[in-house]
Design a protein around this motif. Sequence first.
Motif, short mmCIF file in Angstrom:
data_model
loop_
_atom_site.label_atom_id
_atom_site.label_comp_id
_atom_site.label_asym_id
_atom_site.label_seq_id
_atom_site.Cartn_x
_atom_site.Cartn_y
_atom_site.Cartn_z
N TYR A 59 0.60 10.00 -0.31
CA TYR A 59 0.64 11.12 -1.02
C TYR A 59 0.68 10.74 -2.46
CZ TYR A 59 5.32 8.97 -1.10
OH TYR A 59 6.39 8.07 -1.56
N ASP A 60 0.11 11.84 -3.24
CA ASP A 60 0.07 11.74 -4.75
C ASP A 60 1.33 11.77 -5.53
OD1 ASP A 60 -2.71 11.58 -4.42
OD2 ASP A 60 -3.20 13.70 -4.24
N GLN A 104 0.77 -1.27 0.00
CA GLN A 104 -0.05 -0.10 0.08
C GLN A 104 0.92 1.37 0.00
OE1 GLN A 104 -3.29 0.06 -0.04
NE2 GLN A 104 -3.47 -1.92 -0.31
N LYS A 105 1.94 1.13 -0.02
CA LYS A 105 3.09 2.47 0.19
C LYS A 105 4.24 2.35 -0.99
CE LYS A 105 5.37 5.00 3.72
NZ LYS A 105 5.30 4.99 5.29
N GLU A 106 4.54 3.57 -1.30
CA GLU A 106 5.43 3.86 -2.45
C GLU A 106 6.81 3.92 -1.55
OE1 GLU A 106 6.51 6.36 -6.18
OE2 GLU A 106 5.72 7.46 -4.45
N GLU A 107 7.90 2.91 -1.84
CA GLU A 107 9.13 3.10 -1.16
C GLU A 107 10.04 3.99 -1.85
OE1 GLU A 107 10.95 -0.66 -0.61
OE2 GLU A 107 9.76 -1.15 1.26
N ILE A 108 10.96 4.88 -1.46
CA ILE A 108 11.86 5.82 -1.95
C ILE A 108 13.00 5.39 -1.72
CG2 ILE A 108 12.31 8.23 -2.19
CD1 ILE A 108 9.33 8.80 -1.66
N LEU A 159 15.86 18.09 0.14
CA LEU A 159 14.64 18.69 0.44
C LEU A 159 13.54 17.92 -0.22
CD1 LEU A 159 12.99 20.75 2.17
CD2 LEU A 159 12.83 22.34 0.19
N TRP A 160 12.58 17.29 0.81
CA TRP A 160 11.47 16.50 -0.10
C TRP A 160 10.14 17.30 -0.09
CZ3 TRP A 160 13.16 11.58 -1.89
CH2 TRP A 160 14.44 11.38 -1.52
N ILE A 161 9.45 17.28 -1.02
CA ILE A 161 8.27 17.85 -0.90
C ILE A 161 7.14 16.95 -1.48
CG2 ILE A 161 6.89 19.46 -1.99
CD1 ILE A 161 10.26 20.21 -2.73
N PHE A 162 6.20 16.54 -0.62
CA PHE A 162 5.21 15.64 -0.91
C PHE A 162 3.78 16.55 -0.87
CE2 PHE A 162 8.48 13.54 1.47
CZ PHE A 162 8.62 12.21 0.95
N TRP A 163 2.99 16.11 -2.10
CA TRP A 163 1.92 16.69 -2.25
C TRP A 163 0.68 15.59 -2.27
CZ3 TRP A 163 5.84 17.70 -5.33
CH2 TRP A 163 6.21 18.98 -5.55
N LYS A 164 -0.57 15.99 -1.48
CA LYS A 164 -1.80 14.94 -1.40
C LYS A 164 -2.89 15.82 -1.41
CE LYS A 164 -4.24 11.55 -0.30
NZ LYS A 164 -4.53 10.37 -1.35
N SER A 214 -8.65 21.31 -2.32
CA SER A 214 -7.85 21.54 -1.18
C SER A 214 -6.93 20.16 -0.83
CB SER A 214 -8.50 21.75 0.23
OG SER A 214 -9.30 20.24 0.58
N GLY A 215 -5.73 20.08 -0.46
CA GLY A 215 -4.84 19.34 -0.21
C GLY A 215 -3.77 19.66 0.94
N THR A 216 -2.76 19.12 0.95
CA THR A 216 -1.67 19.16 1.88
C THR A 216 -0.30 19.05 1.28
OG1 THR A 216 -2.96 18.12 3.62
CG2 THR A 216 -0.60 18.30 4.22
N VAL A 217 0.56 19.75 1.64
CA VAL A 217 1.97 19.79 1.03
C VAL A 217 2.63 19.63 2.60
CG1 VAL A 217 4.00 21.01 0.08
CG2 VAL A 217 1.51 21.36 -0.93
N TRP A 218 3.70 18.55 2.32
CA TRP A 218 4.64 18.52 3.62
C TRP A 218 5.98 18.58 3.07
CZ3 TRP A 218 0.76 14.65 2.41
CH2 TRP A 218 -0.39 14.46 3.45
N LEU A 219 6.77 19.07 3.84
CA LEU A 219 8.40 19.33 3.47
C LEU A 219 9.17 18.55 4.55
CD1 LEU A 219 8.90 23.23 3.12
CD2 LEU A 219 8.20 21.17 1.45
N TRP A 220 9.85 17.61 4.09
CA TRP A 220 10.71 16.88 4.72
C TRP A 220 12.36 17.24 4.17
CZ3 TRP A 220 9.29 12.81 8.43
CH2 TRP A 220 7.85 12.75 8.43
N ALA A 221 13.26 16.80 5.25
CA ALA A 221 14.52 16.99 4.93
C ALA A 221 15.49 15.77 5.26
CB ALA A 221 15.18 18.25 5.42
N SER A 222 16.78 15.51 4.58
CA SER A 222 17.60 14.67 4.93
C SER A 222 18.99 14.68 4.62
CB SER A 222 16.96 13.32 4.12
OG SER A 222 17.30 13.25 2.76
N ASP A 223 19.80 13.93 4.66
CA ASP A 223 21.03 14.18 4.05
C ASP A 223 21.22 13.69 2.86
OD1 ASP A 223 21.29 11.70 4.41
OD2 ASP A 223 22.86 11.58 5.98
#
Length: 334
Positions: free
Chosen positions: A249-250, A219-223, A264-269, A275-284
């Motif tokens: 997320y879409d 059910q999930k997308e692996e990155i 910098l990771w940007i996820f859209w749903k 209406s929707g949601t935008v998440w910002l995540w960060a990693s090395d």
Amino acid sequence: MPMIGVIMVKLITAFVLGLLSYASHLQAFHESVKICKADTWYGYLWYDSSRLLVFYDVRSTTNRHGDPELIEISSFALINPYTGQSQEVPALNKLWRQLGIPSNSHTTFEVCNGTLAIYTVQPPTGDRVEATLFDLKANVPTTGLDWNGDFCLHSIGSETELVGLDTSLDGAKPVRAAIYNITKKRYRYVDLPKGVPGRLIGFDKNGRGIAIASHEQGQKEEIEVVKFGWEKNSTVYRSQPLLPQPDRYDNFEALLSPDSKRILWIFWKAKTEKSGTVWLWASDSYGKQMHSVAQFKVAIGPNSDYEAHSFRWMLDNKSASYLQHGVFYKLLIP
């Protein structure tokens, strides 16, 4: 008061002050700072530490929020967002009109060492990407190329290269790359090691490519983050599936920082059609130390355009900028 009591009071006071300072620090990380109005901007790129290359839009109607219902790019200018100082780029505007890119084409932009790359995927197949290069320092176009796969600009000292991963031979898995040295105006072709995905996002300081792989897992997308060299037998690094991240997320985008150390990771749903949601995540750059940065509840326009958009790393490698409701913002990335 006994000495031990005085010491305890000082320790408790220092602890409370530390907590208050830490809470303030956390809050500051998630507060966006307004820099300037941007109600006529379609998009932008950082040209240097104080100037943007801004793309202006042609607007016909506005939505219920007063934002433009997207049209197309009309012109370009170099702008200092802190002072408002603007410089026209007439030769680039002329080139853009000559290109005559259809409004239904998918067009993206990239700047590196003063070179602007315009990438266009022509409908309906979207197999070939056309890249047009423009020297912003000399204010002249340089060359145009087309390729089956992603392009990405890369700087090596004072030289700049345009790298294209060829995905025409093996579906989405590239087997070779075309590397065009813009400075020397010279091509070279290299075979890629096995396991390199076609989603190229940049290069580290050692010249290794950094790409993103994604695939459905239940059910999930692996990155995964993939690093590779430019020799056929070079070692390919693959990260573990990136966790944590939003459960559903879409779509997503990965942006490599200018110093190649962070992503910098940007996820859209989309929650509804409007209406929707935008998440910002960060990693090395290895996909490790993944953590949440910010979350936006946003409206979605009639063309499926999220009102918070055009996220870009700033050249200090500490902050990101973005557009929302016709305003240009800055956000610190912890």
